[in-house]
Design a protein around this motif. Structure first.
Motif, PDB file in Angstrom:
ATOM      1  N   LEU A  90       3.325  11.859   3.921  1.00 41.38           N
ATOM      2  CA  LEU A  90       2.198  11.480   3.150  1.00 41.38           C
ATOM      3  C   LEU A  90       1.353  10.639   4.266  1.00 41.38           C
ATOM      4  N   THR A 105      -1.969   8.816 -18.056  1.00 38.31           N
ATOM      5  CA  THR A 105      -1.161   9.930 -18.140  1.00 38.31           C
ATOM      6  C   THR A 105      -1.292  10.507 -16.945  1.00 38.31           C
ATOM      7  N   LEU A 106       0.050  11.307 -16.430  1.00 41.25           N
ATOM      8  CA  LEU A 106      -0.084  12.279 -15.186  1.00 41.25           C
ATOM      9  C   LEU A 106      -0.467  13.403 -15.512  1.00 41.25           C
ATOM     10  N   ARG A 115       3.911   1.664  -1.175  1.00 43.66           N
ATOM     11  CA  ARG A 115       4.575   1.816  -2.220  1.00 43.66           C
ATOM     12  C   ARG A 115       3.583   2.268  -3.218  1.00 43.66           C
ATOM     13  N   GLN A 121      -3.674   3.087 -20.870  1.00 39.23           N
ATOM     14  CA  GLN A 121      -2.332   3.896 -20.427  1.00 39.23           C
ATOM     15  C   GLN A 121      -2.985   5.018 -19.761  1.00 39.23           C
ATOM     16  N   LEU A 154      -2.126   8.732  -5.205  1.00 38.42           N
ATOM     17  CA  LEU A 154      -2.491  10.184  -4.727  1.00 38.42           C
ATOM     18  C   LEU A 154      -2.421  11.373  -5.652  1.00 38.42           C
ATOM     19  N   LEU A 155      -0.997  11.208  -6.002  1.00 44.82           N
ATOM     20  CA  LEU A 155      -0.514  12.358  -7.025  1.00 44.82           C
ATOM     21  C   LEU A 155      -1.360  12.170  -8.432  1.00 44.82           C
ATOM     22  N   GLY A 156      -1.301  11.036  -8.662  1.00 43.73           N
ATOM     23  CA  GLY A 156      -2.041  10.637  -9.905  1.00 43.73           C
ATOM     24  C   GLY A 156      -3.751  11.255  -9.663  1.00 43.73           C
ATOM     25  N   LEU A 157      -4.212  11.260  -8.521  1.00 47.58           N
ATOM     26  CA  LEU A 157      -5.456  11.441  -8.359  1.00 47.58           C
ATOM     27  C   LEU A 157      -5.626  12.937  -8.788  1.00 47.58           C
ATOM     28  N   LEU A 158      -4.747  13.696  -8.631  1.00 47.36           N
ATOM     29  CA  LEU A 158      -4.609  15.108  -8.839  1.00 47.36           C
ATOM     30  C   LEU A 158      -4.766  15.401 -10.261  1.00 47.36           C
ATOM     31  N   CYS A 159      -4.163  14.702 -10.992  1.00 45.95           N
ATOM     32  CA  CYS A 159      -4.020  15.140 -12.622  1.00 45.95           C
ATOM     33  C   CYS A 159      -4.429  14.104 -13.616  1.00 45.95           C
ATOM     34  N   SER A 160      -4.594  12.770 -13.310  1.00 43.00           N
ATOM     35  CA  SER A 160      -4.331  12.035 -14.435  1.00 43.00           C
ATOM     36  C   SER A 160      -5.552  11.574 -15.232  1.00 43.00           C
ATOM     37  N   CYS A 161      -5.354  10.950 -16.227  1.00 46.40           N
ATOM     38  CA  CYS A 161      -6.182  10.367 -17.086  1.00 46.40           C
ATOM     39  C   CYS A 161      -5.745   8.933 -17.650  1.00 46.40           C
ATOM     40  N   GLU A 162      -6.869   8.274 -18.019  1.00 42.22           N
ATOM     41  CA  GLU A 162      -6.536   6.989 -18.541  1.00 42.22           C
ATOM     42  C   GLU A 162      -6.998   6.758 -20.188  1.00 42.22           C
ATOM     43  N   LYS A 163      -6.494   6.098 -20.750  1.00 45.80           N
ATOM     44  CA  LYS A 163      -6.890   6.144 -22.238  1.00 45.80           C
ATOM     45  C   LYS A 163      -6.686   4.618 -22.798  1.00 45.80           C
ATOM     46  N   ILE A 207       0.877  -1.288   0.034  1.00 45.03           N
ATOM     47  CA  ILE A 207       0.061   0.005   0.201  1.00 45.03           C
ATOM     48  C   ILE A 207       0.982   1.333  -0.142  1.00 45.03           C
ATOM     49  N   SER A 246       0.698   4.234  -2.774  1.00 40.91           N
ATOM     50  CA  SER A 246      -0.233   5.491  -2.493  1.00 40.91           C
ATOM     51  C   SER A 246       0.379   6.658  -2.776  1.00 40.91           C
ATOM     52  N   PRO A 247       1.699   6.940  -2.939  1.00 42.44           N
ATOM     53  CA  PRO A 247       2.050   8.137  -3.350  1.00 42.44           C
ATOM     54  C   PRO A 247       1.873   8.350  -4.595  1.00 42.44           C
ATOM     55  N   ILE A 248       2.008   7.368  -5.668  1.00 42.77           N
ATOM     56  CA  ILE A 248       1.824   7.757  -7.015  1.00 42.77           C
ATOM     57  C   ILE A 248       0.025   7.621  -7.273  1.00 42.77           C
TER      58      ILE A 248
END
Lengths: 262, 770
Positions: B321, B756-757, A11, B754, A17-26, A9, A13-15
């Motif tokens: 964190l 993207t960040l 390892r 994929q 959490l940060l990813g939740l700030l800005c990310s998108c999937e496709k 968990i 979580s930081p990704i």
């Protein structure tokens, strides 16, 4: 929560959490290679009444439909360390079942599959059963999720490995949860399960299977569960079956407990 | 005959045979910034009457030139400063301190032609890139933070590990192969928040030198690069406060004299508040999330007298964190150095440093009643370093010294509530020593040679049990060792040679060879590195990593030094490289050394660089064509396979345009081939779940990465400005991660997805200065 789970968990979580700030999937299309078809063997022996099944199939290419051809007419034998051996009969395409075999904790079971001119063997030790002490619902710290705690007491002085499978209304959800008794030898081990409101509704039955497994099966599930792309080099899970077969052979003791959602 | 030649070479190394028909005197002193009193590192001091004689000020601004008696003009130059000419009548050794004036904007245009700017042609150090913090002021960066680590990744040969990645790769090396020094203390984890920010607050930094693998003998310990960062000393003439307030983070910087012109201090601090935005989220489960970092840089220095100067530097940083009280993780570095400069004579400079460095992380968990757990893990260095620099004469400088460090690694200490009994992992202790000697000679008038040797010894010490393993990872032997007893010692000799041949006033060719060894190894099996990755020392199972690198380069300045061009090729051979078994258990494993595989590697490439140094429009283009491969018996059938960080093409284009006195615009475009990754080549089913089948490691590639960043700075006055930036301006979907799963719309098929960040991330910050 076992150490493994905690560390995983942390390892991730930081990704997350940060990813939740800005990310998108496709969804993307990739040009993937296709390997030759591999044999996949999955077999279980339980300490409960049989019959037990061994499922044999083949792998397919990534872009093909996910229907996996069954391997028929294989010679499948399960034996134990007392000399007892049984040849399984093919019940339906690719599914081989036992007739007499009853799993007994303390014994080591050996699976032998002969097909296509190749032989695949695996060995698994069936540990003693461990009872689930309780499952109970708690108010979740994580907002609207439903949280359950599971408790069971680990036998002291042996290295124990566990696999947990949860079912909602008889349908298997996650069969890749594992625990070991590292740090908890002889103590009560606790696990936490989280479900969203949509997955588990009022009136649904939640069933948990606690399987006591050996290290070979534990290592298989541990390495299989890492298929989330986070490892630098994803690889095939460490199988306890020889000769390059995919899959695992699991001789385990299992105890089940259910709880109905209020 | 043979013996005679060896003896001759030996003496040549240590003694210079020169005519002593005339009395020789030394001109020495410190070069400082006229306005702030800061030492200027790397300023060129030359003698107008003796072309070909030049020296550069060292890390403390000290220079020394020995000449025959006579009248001379001493020319001091540094990019961005007005050239200073000081006449001297040398009848005895003289102490001449020089202060240089920074060029104001207007003067820059006028005086540019009188500058001697051919620094890149004449310095021996190949693969050395020197970066002044001023250079990076206008380069747009994510979240608007000026970041030295992000900027060096725009230079050839230095590549980012990827978005969200906490390291960088130099000439195909792994991300733990970079020695990062902050005022001489090692920084073990140079990133905040998974690599989005570096731990270096550019308000506190004066100078940054990057060596891409062929550093001089005074450095050692990592294979691929040295990043030597020097903090500012603080304005010795007047107090000043500066800082900035931004969307994601804010910073403040206070500096001033302790005693005017004798001592100064500087304190810089910053903090992010990324988690403030999470508190505004609609999803209430996000409200308890903590996500921030802060860091503080502090330094003080004092000139005790003309021959002695003392410096105190410190850094403290932390990332936090957490989620409510349930779990929390924090990690960070702290460093501290005490340094004493002493001038034994005007030709013998000495520096003694006491160095402390610590990196740790803590995990706190309190998920279920009575099941509390705390884990602490750390690596701590305590060391002493003694460096001598002997300015023999105008043609030679001798450097020698030693470095002794005691490493203490605590892989994990666990304290728990009653219901858990977890044994802590055993600590590791090691003592590392190095002795170096290096000489720089100017031969003929156009050949500069720097050659040296570094002797490194690394000893793993007890207390503890040390195991041996077989190929399957089973323990075959256990040896119990007492406190501070030696378990295993490795001795290595690292030769370093660097040659610079001036073809004419505007071009040169450089050749270098270096051997580097590394005795601390970072075990990291995740795509982007994690603050919880473990450092392990060389041991009875793990041998020191060794790299041999040769490089050849040619350099040319065009149009009266307006353009700088370089082309370098390198080849690096690596031994005792580390990779992991399939399904390796690296977390909290007492037998982690049984999970490692050893093999070799090689990396080679071509680096091209073109820079326009002056003018309203300036910037640079860098291109690297390279390959980095590994060869392990147990992986890919023992064939060479690409390392994760192998990137065929890597292009960076930086452009800065001064629109007018108020506005400066900038743009950065980067493009690189994706990392080597392992993708599935088949699928099958286990327990009703789709599983993916893999064969060769790293046989696939992530899609190519490219993005454009735009930036603008609006200077309102000398005291305030606004900075704007837009990261990933055209929103290219750069793949951070590619996952494989059942198709959501049709579970009978599988698809690749994929993630993207960052796209279109704007940033605004207000900067002030008093």
């Amino acid at each position: 929560m076992t150490l493994m789970n905690i560390i995983n968990i942390i390892r991730i979580s930081p990704i997350l959490l940060l990813g939740l700030l800005c990310s998108c999937e496709k969804v993307i299309s990739l040009d993937l290679n296709t390997s030759s078809s591999q044999i996949v063997i999955q077999g279980n022996v339980y300490d409960q009444a049989g019959p037990y099944t061994v499922k044999i199939s083949k792998s397919v290419g990534f872009d093909e439909p996910s229907s996996y051809p069954a391997v028929t007419d294989a010679k499948v034998t399960i034996s134990d360390n007392t000399g007892y051996a049984e040849v399984l009969s093919e019940d339906s395409s690719g599914i081989y079942v036992t007739s007499q075999l009853k799993g007994i904790p303390g014994r080591t079971y050996t699976l032998k599959v002969e097909t296509g001119g190749q032989t695949y063997t695996a060995s698994s030790y069936m540990p003693n059963a461990v009872e689930i002490d309780s499952i109970y619902n708690v108010k979740s710290d994580f907002g609207k999720l439903k949280q359950f705690h599971l408790l069971f007491k680990d036998p002291a002085d042996t290295a124990n490995y566990y696999r947990l499978i949860d079912f909602i209304n008889e349908k298997a959800q996650n069969s890749m949860m594992i625990a070991s008794d590292m740090g908890y030898d002889g103590k009560t081990i606790s696990g936490t399960l989280l479900f969203s409101e949509d997955d588990l509704k009022s009136g649904d039955t939640l069933t948990l299977w606690l399987e006591s497994v050996d290290k070979g099966v534990y290592d298989y599930i541990r390495t299989a569960a890492n298929h989330d792309g986070q490892t630098a080099s994803p690889a095939n899970p460490v199988s306890n079956i020889s000769n390059g077969a995919l899959g695992y052979f699991n001789a385990c003791s299992v105890r089940k407990k259910s709880i109905v959602m209020p | 005959m043979k013996n005679y030649n060896i003896c001759f070479l030996f003496f040549f190394f240590f003694f210079q045979i020169h005519a002593t028909t005339q009395q020789r005197f030394t001109v020495s002193g410190h070069i400082t910034d006229a306005k702030t009193g800061e030492d200027i590192i790397g300023a060129t001091v030359s003698i107008k009457e003796k072309p070909g004689i030049a020296t550069i000020s060292n890390a403390y601004g000290f220079y020394s030139i020995t000449l025959p008696a006579g009248k001379y003009q001493i020319v001091s130059q540094y990019v961005g400063y007005l050239t200073q000419i000081q006449p001297v009548d040398l009848v005895q050794s003289a102490k001449i301190d020089i202060s240089l004036n920074e060029l104001s904007r207007e003067l820059k245009e006028v005086t540019v032609t009188s500058q001697r700017k051919n620094e890149n042609i004449t310095t021996t150090n190949m693969g050395l890139q020197r970066l002044k913090v001023k250079d990076i002021n206008n380069i747009p960066v994510i979240f608007g933070e000026k970041d030295v680590l992000k900027t060096i990744q725009l230079l050839p040969g230095i590549k980012s590990a990827g978005e969200g990645g906490s390291g960088f790769n130099v000439r195909g090396g792994a991300s733990d192969q970079n020695l990062i020094l902050l005022d001489e203390a090692t920084v073990y984890n140079a990133s905040h928040l998974m690599g989005f920010f570096s731990v270096f607050n550019s308000d506190a930094i004066k100078d940054l030198s990057v060596y891409k693998g062929n550093e001089p003998a005074e450095y050692g310990g990592r294979l691929s690069s040295v990043l030597d960062i020097k903090m500012k000393d603080g304005n010795a003439k007047e107090f000043g406060v500066s800082g900035g307030i931004g969307l994601i983070s804010s910073r403040i910087n206070v500096e001033g004299p302790i005693v005017k012109d004798k001592g100064s201090f500087i304190i810089s601090a910053r903090r992010t508040y990324a988690d403030m935005f999470l508190k505004l989220s609609n999803d209430s489960s996000m409200h308890g999330t903590k996500l921030f970092f802060y860091d503080i840089n502090a330094k003080a220095n004092y000139k005790i007298n003309d021959r002695n100067r003392i410096y105190l530097s410190g850094y403290f940083g932390k990332d936090v964190l957490g989620y409510k009280d349930i779990f929390g993780i924090d990690w960070g570095n702290s460093t501290g150095t005490i340094r004493l400069n002493h001038l034994f004579s005007d030709r013998m400079f000495s520096n003694t440093s006491l160095i402390f460095s610590n990196y740790d992380y803590r995990i706190n968990i309190d998920m279920i009643e009575g099941n509390k757990m705390n884990i602490i893990s750390r690596i701590q260095d305590n060391g002493i370093k003694q460096d001598f620099q002997y300015f023999m004469n105008e043609k030679s400088t001798l450097k020698f010294g030693l470095n002794s460090v005691y490493h203490r690694i605590i892989p994990g200490v666990v304290t728990t509530g009653e219901s858990i009994s977890l044994k802590s992992l055993s600590n590791k202790n090691a003592w590392e020593n190095a002795f170096y000697i290096s000489k720089e000679d100017r031969m003929l008038n156009n050949l500069n040679l720097e050659y040296g040797l570094r002797l490194n010894s690394f000893s793993l010490l007890g207390l503890g049990n040390f195991y041996s393993y077989d190929a399957n990872g089973n323990k075959t032997d256990t040896v119990s060792v007492g406190t501070r007893q030696f378990v295993k010692t490795y001795l290595n000799i690292e030769p370093r040679v660097s040659m610079n041949y001036l073809l004419d006033a505007n071009s040169s060719m450089k050749f270098s060879y270096a051997r580097n060894t590394q005795n601390l190894h970072l075990l990291s099996n995740s795509t982007s590195g994690s603050p919880t990755d473990l450092w392990i020392p060389s041991s009875n199972n793990v041998k020191p990593e060794i790299a041999d690198q040769v490089s050849l380069g040619c350099y040319r300045n065009f149009k009266d030094d307006l353009y700088e061009f370089s082309a370098e090729v390198y080849y690096k051979n690596l031994q005792n490289q580390i990779d992991y078994k399939d399904g390796a258990e690296l977390n909290f494993n007492e037998n982690v050394e049984s999970q490692i595989l050893f093999g070799k590697g090689r990396a080679y490439g071509l680096e091209l660089f073109l820079k326009k140094k002056y003018g309203r429009f300036n910037g640079w283009v860098s291109y690297t064509l390279s390959r980095s491969e590994l060869k392990f018996d147990a992986i890919n059938n023992g064939n060479y396979y690409p390392a994760k960080q192998d990137r065929t093409h890597d292009i960076s284009i930086v452009g800065i345009y001064e629109l007018n006195k108020r506005w400066t615009l900038s743009a950065t475009w980067v493009y690189y081939t994706g990392n080597a990754v392992t993708f599935p080549c088949g699928k099958y089913e286990i327990d009703g779940q789709t599983m993916f089948y893999y064969t060769d490691r790293n046989a696939n590639r992530m899609p190519a990465y490219h993005r454009l960043d735009l930036g603008a700075t609006w200077t309102i006055s000398d005291h305030s400005s606004w900075s704007f930036s837009l990261y990933n301006a055209y929103g290219h979907d750069n793949a951070y991660m590619i996952d494989f799963r059942d198709k959501e719309s049709d579970p009978t098929r599988t698809e690749a997805v994929q993630t993207t960040l960052f796209k279109y991330i704007p940033s605004v910050s207000y900067n002030f200065k008093f």
